[in-house]
Enzyme design. Structure first.
Site, PDB file in Angstrom:
ATOM      1  CE1 TYR A   1      63.372  56.922  39.146  1.00  0.00           C
ATOM      2  CE2 TYR A   1      62.925  58.887  40.433  1.00  0.00           C
ATOM      3  CZ  TYR A   1      63.643  57.728  40.233  1.00  0.00           C
ATOM      4  OH  TYR A   1      64.636  57.378  41.110  1.00  0.00           O
TER       5      TYR A   1
ATOM      6  N   GLY B   1      61.064  53.642  38.211  1.00  0.00           N
ATOM      7  CA  GLY B   1      62.371  53.129  37.815  1.00  0.00           C
ATOM      8  C   GLY B   1      62.265  51.968  36.838  1.00  0.00           C
TER       9      GLY B   1
ATOM     10  CG  HIS C   1      58.937  66.643  43.881  1.00  0.00           C
ATOM     11  ND1 HIS C   1      59.033  66.857  45.237  1.00  0.00           N
ATOM     12  CD2 HIS C   1      60.062  65.957  43.541  1.00  0.00           C
ATOM     13  CE1 HIS C   1      60.157  66.339  45.694  1.00  0.00           C
ATOM     14  NE2 HIS C   1      60.806  65.782  44.694  1.00  0.00           N
TER      15      HIS C   1
ATOM     16  CE  LYS D   1      58.225  62.839  44.977  1.00  0.00           C
ATOM     17  NZ  LYS D   1      59.530  62.385  45.313  1.00  0.00           N
TER      18      LYS D   1
ATOM     19  CG  ASP E   1      39.987  49.252  46.169  1.00  0.00           C
ATOM     20  OD1 ASP E   1      39.897  49.612  44.984  1.00  0.00           O
ATOM     21  OD2 ASP E   1      40.038  48.060  46.505  1.00  0.00           O
TER      22      ASP E   1
END
Length: 513
Positions: free
Chosen positions: A80, A82, A173, A175, A180
């Site tokens: 997500y 914030g 989940h 990340k 570039d």
């Protein structure tokens, strides 16, 4: 009781046993891990392109610098975004960079693709969606926001489970943050805590176009099977795409599997061809070699001494690569090898626990003390989650003691005033070595959720370069420095008291957190 019946169909069957090539068949040193390239693409790079970061502030500043410098692409996958001041500043950086691109001569080159989880990103009135809608409205041709919705949250279950609790069924989940040809792999989300006082891990891979292309394609593939955020805060699927919770679940999962495996297999084929070409061109007398000899000094790429293997885990789609590789690494770790394993949420799968307790390597497992657990002090039922983790930790420690393995398997609790702990991954030290030659870094927590419910990605970084090994060693030491060794007396402390109802409920719900 009826609510548990609703959840029962989601409990996955046992993982099939997969035999991966044993490490003993490979040459000594870092190259013993080349069997991983039978499953995923192998990217050979120079260790000079790898930088290990150590703090949330460093991570945040790097994100801003990279966004501002981006010319072609910004791709960000997170649980997500914030809604605080620091997150708003990131959005302003994106807006500024897109504006510059728009004002450049000709058509704007910059493309921004953001992948978040639908349930977590839609929580509350002000949420990830409301943060990003201004970008969609201002730059509709350049910005894409995809919201992944697990196919397991559907029907009556979707109607009955309230906000926040619906996130236990399955999440996006992963990340990954790329700009570039620069890629940041981390376990950190795009939220102010992760920019200030929530300890995680972060590694920057600079000037790595093939790796950046791979993760761009991976995020695109997941984005294609996700809901697309519209300018009016509605969502819709791409035309002709099966819906994740209204359509046929089996058909949706098959399409998703096909899209993701296409990315993995095409990248693997590309890298194999590149590897073969490089190998042949390096043979004595090759025409390419003589051509290269006539090039100016410094124009050649340095020989790779570091290898990156992306490990993907998406059990809802039948993809279990990360699990296979992790289990093989734990299985094949030799006597006197040392594995430093860390997780913010200590809730290992039974398979991982059995391997740790049944193999010969030494383990140093770093986990969060209750006070630095992200749920510490939370309201309602969530406030009991740290106690549930204490109970799981105590059970595992008791088993270690029962098997008289306390010397070989050691638990350590991270504790730091005013901070929370979210770091995950492992460092592998071969027998007789003071430095690690392999690390895993990314989103998985080694728990049931990571293996069975969520979409996860991490990379195995294998290196024979001493300077990079030293960087990884220092990262490990810095994290473990803030920890204390767990002993029987640890669980006698008042802060480790676990209420009876938590002990009774934990076995029933441990697969959901």
């Amino acid at each position: 009781r009826s609510s548990w019946l609703l959840l029962a169909p989601l409990l996955s069957p046992p993982v099939p046993v997969v035999t991966a090539p044993p490490c003993s068949l490979c040459p000594e040193g870092a190259h013993r891990f080349q069997w991983i390239r039978n499953l995923v693409p192998e990217f050979g790079i120079s260790s000079s392109h790898v930088k290990v970061l150590s703090s949330p502030a460093e991570f945040y500043e790097l994100l801003k610098v990279q966004i501002k410098a981006a010319k072609q692409r910004v791709v960000m996958a997170s649980l997500y975004l914030g809604t605080g001041i620091l997150e708003q500043e990131l959005v302003y950086c994106l807006e500024e960079t897109l504006e510059k691109s728009l004002q450049a001569k000709g058509s704007p080159d910059l493309r921004v693709s953001i992948l978040l989880d639908y349930t977590r990103g839609s929580r509350g009135r002000k949420n990830s969606r409301t943060m990003l809608i201004p970008l969609l409205q201002r730059f509709p041709e350049q910005v894409r926001v995809s919201l992944f919705h697990t196919p397991n949250l559907r029907g009556l279950l979707r109607l009955l489970i309230p906000e926040r609790f619906n996130e236990t069924i399955g999440l996006q989940h992963i990340k990954v943050y790329l700009f570039d040809d620069n890629v940041i792999l981390s376990g950190a989300n795009l939220s102010d805590l992760y920019f200030t006082n929530r300890q995680d891990r972060y590694v920057l891979l600079r000037d790595s176009p093939e790796i950046a292309d791979f993760f761009t394609e991976l995020v695109d593939a997941i984005g294609d099977v996700s809901l697309q955020l519209q300018q009016d805060d509605t969502v819709q699927m791409m035309e002709g795409m099966e819906h994740p919770y209204q359509g046929d679940k089996v058909a949706y999962c098959e399409i998703a599997n096909r899209r993701v495996m296409e990315v993995i297999n095409s990248a693997r084929t590309r890298q194999e061809l590149l590897h073969a070409k490089t190998f042949h061109s390096s043979q004595p007398g090759s025409s390419l070699l003589s051509q290269q000899g006539s090039q100016a000094p410094g124009s050649l790429k340095p020989e790779p001494d570091t290898w990156i293997y992306p490990l993907i885990q998406m059990k809802p789609f039948g993809i279990q690569i990360d699990e296979m590789v992790t289990e093989t690494l734990l299985t094949e770790a030799e006597r006197d090898a040392r594995i430093y394993l860390t997780t913010g949420y200590f809730n290992l799968t039974q398979a991982y626990m059995d391997l740790i307790l049944g193999t010969r390597a030494e383990y140093r497992i770093l986990l969060a003390s209750p006070e630095v657990n992200g749920f510490f002090g939370a309201k309602g039922v969530a406030g009991a989650i740290p106690a549930a983790y204490v109970y799981i930790e105590h059970q595992f420690y008791s088993e270690v003691c029962c098997l008289q393995q306390q010397e070989r398997v050691q638990l350590q609790e991270y504790s730091r005033a005013g901070w929370t702990f979210h770091a995950k991954g492992l460092w592998l030290y071969l027998a007789g070595s003071d430095l690690p030659c392999l690390t895993l870094i990314g989103s998985p927590n080694f728990g049931y959720r990571s293996v069975h419910r969520d979409l996860e990605a991490q990379v195995a970084i294998v290196t024979e370069n001493k300077a990079l090994q030293q960087q990884l060693h220092q990262e490990q030491e810095q994290l473990y420095l803030c920890s204390g060794v767990v002993s029987t007396s640890t669980f006698e402390q008042p802060s480790r008291y676990v209420k009876l109802w938590v002990k009774l409920v934990t076995p029933l719900i441990k697969n959901f957190f």
